[in-house]
Enzyme design. Structure first.
Site, short mmCIF file in Angstrom:
data_model
loop_
_atom_site.label_atom_id
_atom_site.label_comp_id
_atom_site.label_asym_id
_atom_site.label_seq_id
_atom_site.Cartn_x
_atom_site.Cartn_y
_atom_site.Cartn_z
N ARG A 168 0.84 -1.22 0.00
CA ARG A 168 0.00 0.00 0.00
C ARG A 168 0.87 1.26 0.00
NH1 ARG A 168 -3.04 -3.67 -0.73
NH2 ARG A 168 -5.16 -3.90 0.06
N GLU B 90 -4.95 3.84 6.44
CA GLU B 90 -4.60 3.60 5.05
C GLU B 90 -4.99 4.79 4.16
OE1 GLU B 90 -5.04 0.97 1.32
OE2 GLU B 90 -6.52 0.50 2.83
N SER C 275 -10.52 -0.62 3.40
CA SER C 275 -9.80 -0.87 4.65
C SER C 275 -9.34 0.47 5.22
CB SER C 275 -8.56 -1.72 4.39
OG SER C 275 -8.92 -2.97 3.87
N1 EPU Z 1 -11.02 -10.65 10.58
C1 EPU Z 1 -11.70 -10.76 11.76
N2 EPU Z 1 -12.66 -9.83 12.05
C2 EPU Z 1 -12.97 -8.83 11.21
C3 EPU Z 1 -12.28 -8.72 9.99
C4 EPU Z 1 -11.30 -9.64 9.68
O1 EPU Z 1 -11.45 -11.65 12.57
O2 EPU Z 1 -13.85 -8.04 11.52
C5 EPU Z 1 -10.04 -11.65 10.21
C6 EPU Z 1 -10.58 -12.54 9.11
O3 EPU Z 1 -11.27 -13.62 9.61
C7 EPU Z 1 -9.34 -12.96 8.37
C8 EPU Z 1 -8.37 -11.82 8.60
O4 EPU Z 1 -8.90 -11.03 9.66
O5 EPU Z 1 -8.81 -14.13 8.94
C9 EPU Z 1 -8.11 -10.99 7.36
O6 EPU Z 1 -9.31 -10.46 6.85
P1 EPU Z 1 -9.63 -10.40 5.27
O7 EPU Z 1 -9.27 -11.67 4.63
O8 EPU Z 1 -10.98 -9.86 5.12
O9 EPU Z 1 -8.58 -9.38 4.66
P2 EPU Z 1 -7.98 -8.06 5.24
O10 EPU Z 1 -6.61 -8.30 5.73
O11 EPU Z 1 -8.93 -7.47 6.19
C10 EPU Z 1 -6.90 -7.19 3.01
C11 EPU Z 1 -6.84 -5.86 2.28
C12 EPU Z 1 -8.09 -5.62 1.47
C13 EPU Z 1 -8.24 -6.76 0.48
C14 EPU Z 1 -8.30 -8.10 1.27
C15 EPU Z 1 -8.32 -9.30 0.36
C16 EPU Z 1 -5.45 -4.38 3.63
C17 EPU Z 1 -5.41 -3.23 4.59
N3 EPU Z 1 -6.66 -4.79 3.26
O12 EPU Z 1 -7.96 -7.09 3.95
O13 EPU Z 1 -7.95 -4.41 0.76
O14 EPU Z 1 -9.40 -6.63 -0.29
O15 EPU Z 1 -7.11 -8.22 2.09
O16 EPU Z 1 -7.06 -9.46 -0.22
O17 EPU Z 1 -4.40 -4.87 3.22
C18 EPU Z 1 -8.33 -2.07 0.92
O18 EPU Z 1 -7.11 -1.92 0.92
O19 EPU Z 1 -9.11 -1.07 0.97
C19 EPU Z 1 -8.89 -3.41 0.90
C20 EPU Z 1 -10.19 -3.62 1.00
#
Ligand code: EPU
Length: 360
Positions: A164, A356, A253
């Site tokens: 990012r 972010e 995010s």
């Molecule tokens: N989780 C929780 N509770 C929550 C949210 C998430 O326990 O309320 C846990 C999930 O169960 C999972 C982990 O956290 O095990 C990661 O969550 P998720 O797979 O939804 O991905 P993320 O890390 O939250 C990142 C990117 C997203 C991208 C997704 C998919 C960042 C900051 N965010 O989200 O990007 O779409 O992976 O690759 O890196 C963005 O940058 O705006 C964005 C949406």
């Protein structure tokens, strides 16, 4: 050049925050950007570049001149033995571009479907999702140095992509001190991206490492999905998990996933055995910020008109009316909630989450 005075930015930012631009100019071509640089003397006058507005928090009216990038166009510019090189104007909607490449039969961007924002904003934060980042498909981009009016091109190394992150997020050197496009020098507040070129691989392989995509593959019973199928799955996953900014204002995010050292991670796991974490290629460990926030009890909470999305704690949302100038969330309310989340995550885990979006 047509200058709009006291222009509403409410529909131009995905949070739906009701801020105004003192002055706004719409730019439809590289030549128009160069003309604006000279006409408004951007080396002296402060300015702010606005793309799709999907990664910003407006905390008040925008005093600097707003340059709204609306450069259109999508084309195949070159075909090599290994790649299709496709180009889009910085003002093109990112998802429309992804969909168009797939319609043409050029795979490679399917994992990046449905990311809000414009093509020109994509390199700024090196957008990424489901195991693919923009830098994995990046060829080059064109930009204009707003301080000099000069057009220039950058390759991937010169963009200094990170998680990012890119050269466009780092402060520019003082005007007149060296060439702005040298690696490692910040171009924030200086470069305006006008078009982006991507190299889409002919020897395409599906990227299905992410758990969410593996689940989709098992459910569908398709061992070798094509790019169109993955595109559909990514759209379904995002629609189920992330709010549609046209309905519920948000900026995706809100925090980056923090990286810690293996020692720090061992320490945290000893206290919090369930913490969600992923080892990174550089040896660091990435923690899921959404999990940290969720663990602190924030999911579904509302403070003022700012809220934490109930299906994904990493996303802050507008609980007011995103179309109303009077009852929509303010940037101040969003930042108050963000700071409260930062404090509670820090107190419990000793980790300071970094926002972010760009806070304006
Ligand atoms: N989780 C929780 N509770 C929550 C949210 C998430 O326990 O309320 C846990 C999930 O169960 C999972 C982990 O956290 O095990 C990661 O969550 P998720 O797979 O939804 O991905 P993320 O890390 O939250 C990142 C990117 C997203 C991208 C997704 C998919 C960042 C900051 N965010 O989200 O990007 O779409 O992976 O690759 O890196 C963005 O940058 O705006 C964005 C949406």
């Amino acid at each position: 050049m047509l200058v709009e005075k006291n222009a509403s930015l409410q529909s131009a930012n995905s949070f739906g925050i009701a801020a105004r631009a003192r002055e706004l100019v719409r730019l439809h071509s590289e030549a128009a950007v160069q003309e604006a640089a000279a006409h408004f003397d951007l080396a002296r006058q402060p300015f702010f570049v606005l793309g799709g507005g999907s990664n910003i928090v407006l905390t008040g009216d925008v005093e600097p001149l707003v340059l709204k990038v609306e450069i259109p166009g999508m084309a195949l510019v070159e075909e090599t033995a290994r790649h299709w090189i496709v180009q889009a104007g910085a003002g093109v909607d990112w998802h429309a571009f992804v969909a168009w490449t797939l319609q043409q039969g050029w795979p490679g961007l399917e994992n990046l479907a449905l990311i809000p924002g414009t093509v020109g904003a994509a390199p700024v934060q090196n957008i990424g999702a489901y195991g693919v980042e923009l830098q994995d498909r990046f060829h080059s981009l064109s930009a204009v140095d707003c301080l000099t009016g000069q057009a220039f091109a950058l390759d991937a190394a010169q963009c200094a992509f990170g998680y990012r992150d890119s050269v466009f997020k780092h402060a520019a050197p003082v005007a007149g001190q060296g060439a702005g496009w040298q690696r490692g020098m910040g171009l924030a507040g200086r470069a305006l991206i006008t078009s982006v070129r991507l190299a889409l691989p002919k020897a395409w392989r599906p990227e299905l490492e992410y758990l969410d995509l593996q689940r989709k593959r098992e459910e569908a019973g398709i061992a070798q999905p094509d790019a169109r199928r993955i595109f559909d799955w990514v759209c379904q996953i995002r629609q189920a998990k992330l709010p549609d900014p046209a309905v519920l204002g948000n900026a995706g995010s809100f925090f980056k996933n923090p990286a810690v050292t293996p020692e720090q991670c061992r320490d945290i796991i000893a206290r919090e055995p369930k913490i969600v974490h992923y080892p990174m290629p550089d040896g660091s460990i990435k923690l899921a910020a959404g999990w940290l926030i969720d663990a602190c009890g924030w999911r579904g909470k509302t403070v003022g008109r700012a809220g934490v999305y109930e299906k994904q704690a990493l996303v802050l949302v507008n609980r007011g009316d995103r179309h109303s100038p009077d009852t929509s969330v303010t940037g101040g309310e969003v930042m108050t909630l963000a700071k409260a989340i930062q404090t509670s995550v820090y107190e419990r885990f000793g980790i300071l989450l970094q926002p972010e979006p760009v806070v304006v």
